[in-house]
Design a protein around this motif. Sequence first.
Motif, PDB file in Angstrom:
ATOM      1  N   ARG A  62      -5.419  16.238   4.170  1.00 39.88           N
ATOM      2  CA  ARG A  62      -4.949  15.074   4.928  1.00 39.88           C
ATOM      3  C   ARG A  62      -5.576  13.798   4.387  1.00 39.88           C
ATOM      4  O   ARG A  62      -4.893  12.780   4.215  1.00 39.88           O
ATOM      5  N   ASP A  63      -6.872  13.827   4.115  1.00 40.70           N
ATOM      6  CA  ASP A  63      -7.556  12.659   3.559  1.00 40.70           C
ATOM      7  C   ASP A  63      -6.878  12.199   2.269  1.00 40.70           C
ATOM      8  O   ASP A  63      -6.649  10.999   2.057  1.00 40.70           O
ATOM      9  N   GLN A  64      -6.558  13.153   1.400  1.00 45.39           N
ATOM     10  CA  GLN A  64      -5.930  12.813   0.116  1.00 45.39           C
ATOM     11  C   GLN A  64      -4.527  12.242   0.309  1.00 45.39           C
ATOM     12  O   GLN A  64      -4.143  11.281  -0.353  1.00 45.39           O
ATOM     13  N   LEU A  65      -3.754  12.828   1.226  1.00 43.17           N
ATOM     14  CA  LEU A  65      -2.416  12.315   1.503  1.00 43.17           C
ATOM     15  C   LEU A  65      -2.491  10.897   2.061  1.00 43.17           C
ATOM     16  O   LEU A  65      -1.744  10.006   1.631  1.00 43.17           O
ATOM     17  N   GLU A  66      -3.404  10.659   2.982  1.00 42.15           N
ATOM     18  CA  GLU A  66      -3.506   9.325   3.567  1.00 42.15           C
ATOM     19  C   GLU A  66      -3.972   8.299   2.541  1.00 42.15           C
ATOM     20  O   GLU A  66      -3.497   7.157   2.554  1.00 42.15           O
ATOM     21  N   ALA A  67      -4.868   8.681   1.647  1.00 44.56           N
ATOM     22  CA  ALA A  67      -5.273   7.759   0.574  1.00 44.56           C
ATOM     23  C   ALA A  67      -4.069   7.421  -0.310  1.00 44.56           C
ATOM     24  O   ALA A  67      -3.870   6.263  -0.695  1.00 44.56           O
ATOM     25  N   ALA A  68      -3.239   8.424  -0.613  1.00 39.24           N
ATOM     26  CA  ALA A  68      -2.035   8.188  -1.410  1.00 39.24           C
ATOM     27  C   ALA A  68      -1.053   7.292  -0.658  1.00 39.24           C
ATOM     28  O   ALA A  68      -0.404   6.417  -1.260  1.00 39.24           O
ATOM     29  N   LEU A  69      -0.926   7.483   0.656  1.00 40.46           N
ATOM     30  CA  LEU A  69      -0.066   6.610   1.459  1.00 40.46           C
ATOM     31  C   LEU A  69      -0.574   5.175   1.438  1.00 40.46           C
ATOM     32  O   LEU A  69       0.224   4.222   1.324  1.00 40.46           O
ATOM     33  N   LEU A  70      -1.885   4.994   1.519  1.00 39.47           N
ATOM     34  CA  LEU A  70      -2.447   3.641   1.449  1.00 39.47           C
ATOM     35  C   LEU A  70      -2.238   3.031   0.065  1.00 39.47           C
ATOM     36  O   LEU A  70      -1.899   1.844  -0.046  1.00 39.47           O
ATOM     37  N   ASN A  71      -2.422   3.823  -0.990  1.00 41.11           N
ATOM     38  CA  ASN A  71      -2.135   3.322  -2.345  1.00 41.11           C
ATOM     39  C   ASN A  71      -0.691   2.842  -2.447  1.00 41.11           C
ATOM     40  O   ASN A  71      -0.409   1.768  -2.985  1.00 41.11           O
ATOM     41  N   HIS A  72       0.237   3.647  -1.922  1.00 41.46           N
ATOM     42  CA  HIS A  72       1.659   3.316  -1.965  1.00 41.46           C
ATOM     43  C   HIS A  72       1.949   2.050  -1.149  1.00 41.46           C
ATOM     44  O   HIS A  72       2.692   1.166  -1.593  1.00 41.46           O
ATOM     45  N   ALA A  73       1.357   1.967   0.032  1.00 39.39           N
ATOM     46  CA  ALA A  73       1.583   0.806   0.890  1.00 39.39           C
ATOM     47  C   ALA A  73       1.098  -0.476   0.226  1.00 39.39           C
ATOM     48  O   ALA A  73       1.782  -1.501   0.265  1.00 39.39           O
ATOM     49  N   ILE A  74      -0.054  -0.412  -0.412  1.00 43.09           N
ATOM     50  CA  ILE A  74      -0.587  -1.593  -1.101  1.00 43.09           C
ATOM     51  C   ILE A  74       0.301  -1.964  -2.283  1.00 43.09           C
ATOM     52  O   ILE A  74       0.664  -3.126  -2.467  1.00 43.09           O
ATOM     53  N   ALA A  75       0.687  -0.963  -3.060  1.00 45.51           N
ATOM     54  CA  ALA A  75       1.522  -1.219  -4.248  1.00 45.51           C
ATOM     55  C   ALA A  75       2.886  -1.803  -3.894  1.00 45.51           C
ATOM     56  O   ALA A  75       3.465  -2.558  -4.673  1.00 45.51           O
ATOM     57  N   HIS A  76       3.395  -1.459  -2.695  1.00 41.21           N
ATOM     58  CA  HIS A  76       4.729  -1.906  -2.296  1.00 41.21           C
ATOM     59  C   HIS A  76       4.699  -2.921  -1.149  1.00 41.21           C
ATOM     60  O   HIS A  76       5.744  -3.220  -0.564  1.00 41.21           O
ATOM     61  N   ASN A  77       3.501  -3.421  -0.838  1.00 39.37           N
ATOM     62  CA  ASN A  77       3.328  -4.438   0.202  1.00 39.37           C
ATOM     63  C   ASN A  77       3.953  -4.009   1.533  1.00 39.37           C
ATOM     64  O   ASN A  77       4.706  -4.764   2.161  1.00 39.37           O
TER      65      ASN A  77
END
Length: 155
Positions: free
Chosen positions: A75-90
């Motif tokens: 879950r930690d890894q998925l959420e970090a990836a979601l945050l990376n995606h959110a930042i990259a796509h504003n």
Amino acid sequence: MRRRVAVSQRCDAVTGRNEVRDALDVRLSALLWELGFLPIPMASAISSHEAYIQTLMPDAVVLSGGNDIGQAPERDQLEAALLNHAIAHNLPVLGICRGMQMINHYQGGQLRAVAGHVAVRHQVSDPLLGPSGREVNSYHDQGLLDADLGNALEA
């Protein structure tokens, strides 16, 4: 058309079945639907996070409650990836309970043990909640103070 919201889920180990299940309180999905969003519960066991998230192309991210950070590494890894995606796509991100803690952790902040917040109700105040605040439930054994905030975060 409803905006797609990727929603992280709690990971629950099921005693006697040798299973780990992703779980989400049905009230959160119902609330998002009522607000005009399409909730997309995210499966924590899919290991190719970037391809998974890119395929779904969410318009926003909600990091839900449950599990302490480090308790469910997938879950930690998925959420970090979601945050990376959110930042990259504003994209907008909402962190609920553990989700807020994860945002702080992701931004380099710290968490600390708190006493007296597991299975209790207490009053919180915020200008958005009106002059008297609101009573909320709490299942937290970790929290943060202003000094614990991560980079670029404000209380």
